[in-house]
Design a protein around this motif. Structure first.
Motif, PDB file in Angstrom:
ATOM      1  N   TRP A   1      15.520  13.883   1.942  1.00  0.00           N
ATOM      2  CA  TRP A   1      15.414  12.669   1.136  1.00  0.00           C
ATOM      3  C   TRP A   1      16.360  12.732  -0.045  1.00  0.00           C
ATOM      4  O   TRP A   1      16.978  11.746  -0.418  1.00  0.00           O
ATOM      5  CB  TRP A   1      13.982  12.487   0.645  1.00  0.00           C
ATOM      6  CG  TRP A   1      13.049  11.969   1.688  1.00  0.00           C
ATOM      7  CD1 TRP A   1      13.366  11.554   2.937  1.00  0.00           C
ATOM      8  CD2 TRP A   1      11.641  11.799   1.564  1.00  0.00           C
ATOM      9  NE1 TRP A   1      12.238  11.151   3.606  1.00  0.00           N
ATOM     10  CE2 TRP A   1      11.168  11.290   2.789  1.00  0.00           C
ATOM     11  CE3 TRP A   1      10.728  12.044   0.541  1.00  0.00           C
ATOM     12  CZ2 TRP A   1       9.831  11.012   3.007  1.00  0.00           C
ATOM     13  CZ3 TRP A   1       9.398  11.769   0.768  1.00  0.00           C
ATOM     14  CH2 TRP A   1       8.941  11.254   1.983  1.00  0.00           C
TER      15      TRP A   1
ATOM     16  N   ARG B   1      10.140   7.673   8.625  1.00  0.00           N
ATOM     17  CA  ARG B   1      11.268   7.034   7.948  1.00  0.00           C
ATOM     18  C   ARG B   1      10.818   5.980   6.942  1.00  0.00           C
ATOM     19  O   ARG B   1      11.561   5.651   6.014  1.00  0.00           O
ATOM     20  CB  ARG B   1      12.206   6.417   8.984  1.00  0.00           C
ATOM     21  CG  ARG B   1      13.043   7.461   9.707  1.00  0.00           C
ATOM     22  CD  ARG B   1      13.949   6.869  10.744  1.00  0.00           C
ATOM     23  NE  ARG B   1      14.856   7.888  11.269  1.00  0.00           N
ATOM     24  CZ  ARG B   1      15.504   7.793  12.430  1.00  0.00           C
ATOM     25  NH1 ARG B   1      15.346   6.727  13.196  1.00  0.00           N
ATOM     26  NH2 ARG B   1      16.303   8.768  12.818  1.00  0.00           N
ATOM     27  N   ARG B   2       9.620   5.479   7.120  1.00  0.00           N
ATOM     28  CA  ARG B   2       9.080   4.520   6.140  1.00  0.00           C
ATOM     29  C   ARG B   2       8.460   5.239   4.937  1.00  0.00           C
ATOM     30  O   ARG B   2       7.926   4.595   4.038  1.00  0.00           O
ATOM     31  CB  ARG B   2       8.027   3.625   6.802  1.00  0.00           C
ATOM     32  CG  ARG B   2       8.581   2.662   7.831  1.00  0.00           C
ATOM     33  CD  ARG B   2       7.548   1.612   8.228  1.00  0.00           C
ATOM     34  NE  ARG B   2       6.361   2.208   8.829  1.00  0.00           N
ATOM     35  CZ  ARG B   2       6.207   2.442  10.134  1.00  0.00           C
ATOM     36  NH1 ARG B   2       7.204   2.141  10.962  1.00  0.00           N
ATOM     37  NH2 ARG B   2       5.105   2.981  10.610  1.00  0.00           N
TER      38      ARG B   2
ATOM     39  N   ASP C   1      18.019   9.725   6.549  1.00  0.00           N
ATOM     40  CA  ASP C   1      16.795   9.230   7.185  1.00  0.00           C
ATOM     41  C   ASP C   1      16.414  10.135   8.359  1.00  0.00           C
ATOM     42  O   ASP C   1      15.744   9.716   9.289  1.00  0.00           O
ATOM     43  CB  ASP C   1      16.946   7.781   7.644  1.00  0.00           C
ATOM     44  CG  ASP C   1      17.979   7.617   8.752  1.00  0.00           C
ATOM     45  OD1 ASP C   1      18.735   8.584   9.009  1.00  0.00           O
ATOM     46  OD2 ASP C   1      18.038   6.528   9.349  1.00  0.00           O
ATOM     47  N   TYR C   2      16.860  11.394   8.305  1.00  0.00           N
ATOM     48  CA  TYR C   2      16.547  12.339   9.370  1.00  0.00           C
ATOM     49  C   TYR C   2      15.046  12.633   9.406  1.00  0.00           C
ATOM     50  O   TYR C   2      14.359  12.585   8.397  1.00  0.00           O
ATOM     51  CB  TYR C   2      17.289  13.663   9.177  1.00  0.00           C
ATOM     52  CG  TYR C   2      18.797  13.559   9.198  1.00  0.00           C
ATOM     53  CD1 TYR C   2      19.442  12.517   9.858  1.00  0.00           C
ATOM     54  CD2 TYR C   2      19.587  14.514   8.555  1.00  0.00           C
ATOM     55  CE1 TYR C   2      20.815  12.428   9.872  1.00  0.00           C
ATOM     56  CE2 TYR C   2      20.973  14.435   8.570  1.00  0.00           C
ATOM     57  CZ  TYR C   2      21.575  13.384   9.225  1.00  0.00           C
ATOM     58  OH  TYR C   2      22.940  13.305   9.240  1.00  0.00           O
ATOM     59  N   VAL C   3      14.581  12.946  10.610  1.00  0.00           N
ATOM     60  CA  VAL C   3      13.189  13.344  10.801  1.00  0.00           C
ATOM     61  C   VAL C   3      13.185  14.673  11.564  1.00  0.00           C
ATOM     62  O   VAL C   3      13.920  14.836  12.537  1.00  0.00           O
ATOM     63  CB  VAL C   3      12.399  12.285  11.597  1.00  0.00           C
ATOM     64  CG1 VAL C   3      10.973  12.766  11.857  1.00  0.00           C
ATOM     65  CG2 VAL C   3      12.383  10.958  10.844  1.00  0.00           C
TER      66      VAL C   3
ATOM     67  N   PRO D   1       8.992  14.045   6.066  1.00  0.00           N
ATOM     68  CA  PRO D   1       9.358  13.355   7.315  1.00  0.00           C
ATOM     69  C   PRO D   1       9.404  14.333   8.486  1.00  0.00           C
ATOM     70  O   PRO D   1      10.474  14.689   8.979  1.00  0.00           O
ATOM     71  CB  PRO D   1      10.743  12.785   6.997  1.00  0.00           C
ATOM     72  CG  PRO D   1      11.332  13.782   6.039  1.00  0.00           C
ATOM     73  CD  PRO D   1      10.181  14.271   5.205  1.00  0.00           C
TER      74      PRO D   1
END
Length: 217
Positions: free
Chosen positions: A2, A96-97, A7-9, A37
């Motif tokens: 972050w 991602r949210r 926006d990697y998970v 995430p």
């Protein structure tokens, strides 16, 4: 991630045997606390090497451990590739949210021993035969053909390509020289200084005392 604006998970894969260890619960707690995430994917193949999952845990439904830490717990048929994909997409979207982690229990099975050293004498032959009829690769092939997404020729070409890549990889490995000791810590730590690299900037493993067990670390 972050902090880097990504926006990697992260997907962390582990087996059912891991879920009886304290580190598992510590990870769930920290991930939920920081709303990380990450998706915890439990490949529940019902056996931790030679220990039956049903004999080793008070509640065999691993997905229930997620809500205890404030995160969703989802059970999915791990032998159904499309269902696993659907559940994963939902968990990725949630991460991602900024809504935190998800615990996903994929109930699956392994068709051979846990390793080459495992004679696979403990599992019931009837149990193995039952799951063998639900091979996820065979099921996906059937789905692709029945829905006109691929034909037998397409799938055989993919199989041949995979076989070629594996053979080339094995050949490359066999023909490659043995790595030098100085490469021992490469790609292991982001910065191995202080552990694998001494104050003089040299690898500790190059010190003869290191392999003798007498080096000062």
């Amino acid at each position: 991630m972050w902090f880097q604006g990504c926006d990697y998970v992260i997907l962390a894969f582990f087996g059912d045997g891991t879920c009886n260890n304290g580190q598992f619960f510590e990870c769930l707690n920290m991930a939920a606390l920081w709303k990380l995430p990450i998706i915890f994917v439990v490949e529940n193949n019902l056996w931790a090497i030679g220990m039956s999952h049903l004999r080793s845990t008070s509640d065999p439904q691993i997905w229930k451990k997620g809500p205890a830490f404030g995160m969703p717990g989802v059970h999915v048929d791990g032998m159904d590739i499309l269902k696993v994909s659907e559940v994963t997409k939902e968990a990725v979207g949630r991460a991602r949210r900024g809504e935190g982690p998800t615990l996903v229990e994929c109930e699956t099975y392994w068709f051979r021993g846990h390793s080459l050293a495992d004679p696979d004498e403990l599992r019931d032959p009837a149990e193995k035969a039952h799951y063998a009829t639900r091979d996820p690769i065979i099921a996906l092939k059937k789905y692709l053909i029945e829905n006109n997404l691929a034909n037998e020729g397409d799938l055989k070409a993919i199989e041949k390509k995979i076989d070629d890549i594996v053979e080339e990889s094995v050949e490359f490995s066999d023909q490659s020289p043995v790595p030098a000791r100085s490469q021992l810590l490469e790609n292991v730590f982001v910065d191995p200084r202080g552990f694998g690299i001494g104050p003089d900037g040299k690898y500790r493993c190059e010190d003869p005392k290191f392999t003798e067990g007498t080096a000062q670390v």
